[in-house]
Design a protein around this motif. Sequence first.
Motif, PDB file in Angstrom:
ATOM      1  N   TYR A 120       0.868  -1.610  -0.088  1.00 21.98           N
ATOM      2  CA  TYR A 120       0.208   0.150  -0.108  1.00 21.98           C
ATOM      3  C   TYR A 120       0.969   1.126   0.023  1.00 21.98           C
ATOM      4  O   TYR A 120       0.753   2.030  -0.254  1.00 21.98           O
ATOM      5  CB  TYR A 120      -0.934   0.052   1.155  1.00 21.98           C
ATOM      6  CG  TYR A 120      -1.715  -1.109   1.374  1.00 21.98           C
ATOM      7  CD1 TYR A 120      -2.658  -1.211   0.581  1.00 21.98           C
ATOM      8  CD2 TYR A 120      -2.126  -1.804   2.220  1.00 21.98           C
ATOM      9  CE1 TYR A 120      -3.910  -2.088   0.767  1.00 21.98           C
ATOM     10  CE2 TYR A 120      -2.657  -3.471   2.361  1.00 21.98           C
ATOM     11  CZ  TYR A 120      -3.323  -3.514   1.146  1.00 21.98           C
ATOM     12  OH  TYR A 120      -4.148  -4.729   1.502  1.00 21.98           O
ATOM     13  N   THR A 121       1.927   0.921   0.669  1.00 21.60           N
ATOM     14  CA  THR A 121       2.945   2.788   0.830  1.00 21.60           C
ATOM     15  C   THR A 121       4.303   2.558  -0.786  1.00 21.60           C
ATOM     16  O   THR A 121       4.625   3.253  -0.211  1.00 21.60           O
ATOM     17  CB  THR A 121       3.280   2.514   2.015  1.00 21.60           C
ATOM     18  OG1 THR A 121       4.367   1.558   2.208  1.00 21.60           O
ATOM     19  CG2 THR A 121       2.829   2.581   3.105  1.00 21.60           C
ATOM     20  N   SER A 122       4.287   1.519  -1.057  1.00 18.04           N
ATOM     21  CA  SER A 122       5.407   1.881  -2.071  1.00 18.04           C
ATOM     22  C   SER A 122       5.426   0.709  -3.722  1.00 18.04           C
ATOM     23  O   SER A 122       5.462   1.130  -4.538  1.00 18.04           O
ATOM     24  CB  SER A 122       6.927   1.461  -1.506  1.00 18.04           C
ATOM     25  OG  SER A 122       6.727   0.300  -1.049  1.00 18.04           O
ATOM     26  N   THR A 123       4.522  -0.565  -3.016  1.00 21.48           N
ATOM     27  CA  THR A 123       4.855  -1.672  -4.489  1.00 21.48           C
ATOM     28  C   THR A 123       3.509  -2.262  -4.898  1.00 21.48           C
ATOM     29  O   THR A 123       2.775  -2.206  -3.463  1.00 21.48           O
ATOM     30  CB  THR A 123       5.908  -2.516  -4.367  1.00 21.48           C
ATOM     31  OG1 THR A 123       7.086  -2.085  -3.818  1.00 21.48           O
ATOM     32  CG2 THR A 123       6.124  -3.416  -5.242  1.00 21.48           C
ATOM     33  N   SER A 124       3.451  -2.453  -5.675  1.00 19.72           N
ATOM     34  CA  SER A 124       2.291  -3.358  -5.797  1.00 19.72           C
ATOM     35  C   SER A 124       2.398  -3.796  -7.166  1.00 19.72           C
ATOM     36  O   SER A 124       3.388  -4.219  -8.269  1.00 19.72           O
ATOM     37  CB  SER A 124       0.906  -2.572  -6.558  1.00 19.72           C
ATOM     38  OG  SER A 124      -0.305  -3.225  -6.571  1.00 19.72           O
ATOM     39  N   VAL A 125       1.718  -5.268  -7.387  1.00 19.89           N
ATOM     40  CA  VAL A 125       2.023  -6.478  -8.454  1.00 19.89           C
ATOM     41  C   VAL A 125       0.788  -6.582  -8.665  1.00 19.89           C
ATOM     42  O   VAL A 125      -0.391  -7.284  -7.928  1.00 19.89           O
ATOM     43  CB  VAL A 125       2.861  -7.426  -7.991  1.00 19.89           C
ATOM     44  CG1 VAL A 125       3.048  -8.466  -9.030  1.00 19.89           C
ATOM     45  CG2 VAL A 125       4.599  -6.539  -7.899  1.00 19.89           C
ATOM     46  N   VAL A 126       0.817  -6.721 -10.025  1.00 17.27           N
ATOM     47  CA  VAL A 126      -1.135  -6.313 -10.464  1.00 17.27           C
ATOM     48  C   VAL A 126      -1.264  -7.156 -12.175  1.00 17.27           C
ATOM     49  O   VAL A 126      -0.286  -7.125 -12.659  1.00 17.27           O
ATOM     50  CB  VAL A 126      -1.242  -5.289 -11.084  1.00 17.27           C
ATOM     51  CG1 VAL A 126      -3.122  -5.124 -11.796  1.00 17.27           C
ATOM     52  CG2 VAL A 126      -1.331  -4.192  -9.923  1.00 17.27           C
ATOM     53  N   TYR A 127      -2.497  -8.116 -12.267  1.00 13.36           N
ATOM     54  CA  TYR A 127      -1.949  -9.224 -12.843  1.00 13.36           C
ATOM     55  C   TYR A 127      -3.209  -9.078 -13.823  1.00 13.36           C
ATOM     56  O   TYR A 127      -4.695  -8.922 -12.954  1.00 13.36           O
ATOM     57  CB  TYR A 127      -1.101 -10.527 -12.783  1.00 13.36           C
ATOM     58  CG  TYR A 127      -1.935 -11.436 -14.052  1.00 13.36           C
ATOM     59  CD1 TYR A 127      -0.404 -11.498 -14.891  1.00 13.36           C
ATOM     60  CD2 TYR A 127      -2.025 -12.856 -13.639  1.00 13.36           C
ATOM     61  CE1 TYR A 127      -1.084 -12.189 -15.714  1.00 13.36           C
ATOM     62  CE2 TYR A 127      -2.434 -13.528 -15.194  1.00 13.36           C
ATOM     63  CZ  TYR A 127      -1.924 -13.067 -16.250  1.00 13.36           C
ATOM     64  OH  TYR A 127      -1.824 -14.474 -17.073  1.00 13.36           O
ATOM     65  N   SER A 128      -3.304  -9.262 -15.254  1.00 13.32           N
ATOM     66  CA  SER A 128      -4.803  -9.219 -15.205  1.00 13.32           C
ATOM     67  C   SER A 128      -4.657 -10.527 -16.349  1.00 13.32           C
ATOM     68  O   SER A 128      -3.102 -10.165 -17.495  1.00 13.32           O
ATOM     69  CB  SER A 128      -5.013  -7.727 -16.193  1.00 13.32           C
ATOM     70  OG  SER A 128      -6.524  -7.902 -17.557  1.00 13.32           O
TER      71      SER A 128
END
Length: 183
Positions: A120-128
Motif C-alpha cells: 500500500y505504501t510503496s509497491t503493487s504487483v497487478v495481473y490481468s
Amino acid sequence: MSAVYLLLVLLPLVSAQTYHWGPCPTPKVQPNFNLQQYLGRWYEIAKLPASFERGKCIEANYNVRKDGTIQVLNSQFYKDKVRVAEGTAVIPDLREPAQLGVSFSYFTPYAPYWILSTDYTSTSVVYSCTNILYVFHIDYAWILGRSRFLPPETVSYAKELLMNEGIDLFRMKATDQSGCKDD
C-alpha cells in the motif's frame, strides 16, 4: 489477398500484446485487501507490453465515486502530449476484494485486474488475463510504485512473485519515468 491484408492490419496489435497457449494461470491475490489504503496515485515501473500503453510517465489514479464504483484515471506522455483514459473499476465479488474488474468503455466487459501483492505504501504487483476459448490467453502484468522509481531489489522481488505464479515475464519492460512533470 484479404487474409494477407487482415494479417498486416493485426500484426502491430499482436506484437504489442502478450499471448500464450492454454488457459490463464490463476495466481493468488493479496489476502485481506484494503481498497481504501490502495486508492491514490501509482506509477508504472514495469509491464508486459500493452497496445494501450506506449508512452512514458505512465501513472494511474484510483478514487471511489459517490456510486461506489472506482474511478480509474490513467495518464501517459505520448507523441508530445499527455493522454488520459478514464475507466471504471468494480469489485464483482466482495469475498475477493483484490480481484477487481476494470473497463474503459461502456461497450466492453470488465477485464480482470487482480492485485497479487501490495504493501500500500510503496509497491503493487497487478495481473490481468483473458482466456480466448481456453485455447490461448492474453495477459498483462504491472509492477507499480508510489514513486516513479523503485529500488532494483524491489523490482526483482515483484518479478519473482509473478514468475512463481506461472506468469511469463520474457517480454516485461521497464517504463520510462524520466523527465516527467509532477503535480
